[in-house]
Design an enzyme around this catalytic site. Sequence first.
Site, PDB file in Angstrom:
ATOM      1  N   GLU A 173      37.384 -39.378  60.182  1.00 52.72           N
ATOM      2  CA  GLU A 173      38.354 -40.038  61.079  1.00 52.72           C
ATOM      3  C   GLU A 173      39.644 -39.236  61.241  1.00 52.72           C
ATOM      4  OE1 GLU A 173      38.856 -44.184  59.936  1.00 52.72           O
ATOM      5  OE2 GLU A 173      36.823 -44.652  60.629  1.00 52.72           O
ATOM      6  N   GLU A 292      29.719 -45.006  60.502  1.00 50.95           N
ATOM      7  CA  GLU A 292      30.353 -46.219  59.969  1.00 50.95           C
ATOM      8  C   GLU A 292      30.182 -47.315  61.010  1.00 50.95           C
ATOM      9  OE1 GLU A 292      34.274 -46.154  58.218  1.00 50.95           O
ATOM     10  OE2 GLU A 292      33.997 -44.085  57.540  1.00 50.95           O
TER      11      GLU A 292
HETATM   12  O1  AHR Z   1      34.670 -48.097  55.491  1.00 55.23           O
HETATM   13  C1  AHR Z   1      36.027 -48.358  55.244  1.00 55.23           C
HETATM   14  C2  AHR Z   1      36.951 -47.363  55.911  1.00 55.23           C
HETATM   15  O2  AHR Z   1      36.893 -47.548  57.291  1.00 55.23           O
HETATM   16  C3  AHR Z   1      36.626 -45.908  55.720  1.00 55.23           C
HETATM   17  O3  AHR Z   1      37.164 -45.376  54.556  1.00 55.23           O
HETATM   18  C4  AHR Z   1      37.270 -45.276  56.914  1.00 55.23           C
HETATM   19  O4  AHR Z   1      36.609 -44.108  57.308  1.00 55.23           O
HETATM   20  C5  AHR Z   1      37.257 -46.356  57.970  1.00 55.23           C
HETATM   21  O5  AHR Z   1      38.485 -46.511  58.562  1.00 55.23           O
END
Ligand code: AHR
Length: 502
Positions: A173, A292
Amino acid sequence: MMKASMVLDRAYTIGRIDPRIYGSFIEHLGRAVYGGIYEPGHPTADANGFRRDVIDLVRALDVPVTRYPGGNFVSGFNWEDSVGPRDQRKHRLDLAWFTTETNEVGMHEFIDWCKQANTAPMYAINLGTRGVEQARDVVEYANHKSGSFFSDLRIKNGAKEPFGIKLWCLGNEMDGPWQIGHKTAVEYGRIANESAKAMKWVDPSIELIACGSSSSEMKTFGDWELTMLDECYDNVDYVSLHRYYGNPTGDTRSFLARSVDLDSFIKTVAAICDSVGGKKHRKKKLNLSFDEWNVWYHSREQDNEVWKRDKWGRALPLLEDIYNFEDALLVGAMLITFLRNADRVKIACLAQLVNVIAPIMTKNGGGAWAQTIYWPLKHASEFGRGTALRAIVDTPVYDCKDYEGVPELDATATQADDGSVTIFAVNRSKDEPVHLTVDLRGFAGLANVTHQVLHHDDVNAVNTEQNPGNVRPVTGNGGTLDGGKLDIDIPALSWNVIRLSA
Ligand code: AHR
């Protein structure tokens, strides 16, 4: 009762399903590692301190790939801190989650756990506070056989054979201002490209994932992908997507429609990848790693309380969303969306796996149980392998706050290599069943139907340690299969797995 129809034909296919779309994620965050996968002294712990009860639940999910060690955590992480004698490992402040990381579990321990859990590691490098040198070194440590400083160090640390980590994330990210070492798209594209070159020079067999946007809601979404891919297109293999949804206002109909948004996010990123490839006159196509995804909102207020009480504590109970029944329906609809985009989405990681926004919950010293969202993931991972079929679905639609024309019945189908066909379906209606008629043209010989349904009368129903089976799949009515036609009732608000075999 509403009516919907589906046409399935062997000739209508989307493509092979990459099993890695049923991946997951373990971050050094909260109780994912400490108290989740690892708890020495727990009654089920093995000689390495891994909880067997958790491993059993993970194995039952059949998770082909597990992303590690972060997440936001990785942007301040030194991989070297996590190897070597455990009693000499550094304790570090983790600026992503305001906790203290002891490094008791590190790279070797995680690789051992992966073997136990029957999953492959997907390793993220730090492109927040670090750069090309550590990117090169960590691949040498993990994947080079021997005869160099870092490969020999791995051997000295107890692993004679290379770990053979195939999938690597180039940071996490990096478009997000919350990230340690946040970068502009050009800065990120440059460092990702230079890291990618060095990593592949060490081990040309690896695959690399460049960070796309952390959400389709980022102001920079689109421009970020275009700009950073302009820098690193030739040296990366996938672009990442991240997306979490929530339902803070209790609007079930809009919440269940979020997978429509997911579909458009995927198609937009695929189009951007192709436009950069086109501009550069490349034959190479990039695929997508949705590394994610989940529902995430239940625990947000609780987390602020935890930090007020115990900033810099260890293994804090962070991001411990307790998932309800409607969350499982959206997770099911998101899985259906990945299957429908199986030609481009080759990797997807439910974030995360244990305790932290997870399908599996544990109590320290106590039990481990499946949350509601465990079930659609388990079903899709078990039955959604082989070929994604292009199901032609005709269904009533509805309008809600954020979307128009949302299908009441969200459904798709897959064909396994043994010839059996599985239909996955979510009925988004709160009160009306759908009568589904499936035209199975070209699938002669399918004679048996089994039907599993996940339903609860209360959208807020949850599973707990005391009542882990409150929301669980049961056998459905099965429908009738006659002359290449299936007729089946799909209950209101339900996740369905309909299996057709010879
Ligand atoms: O999954 C939780 C968090 O969400 C992760 O660390 C991050 O990559 C995202 O913002």
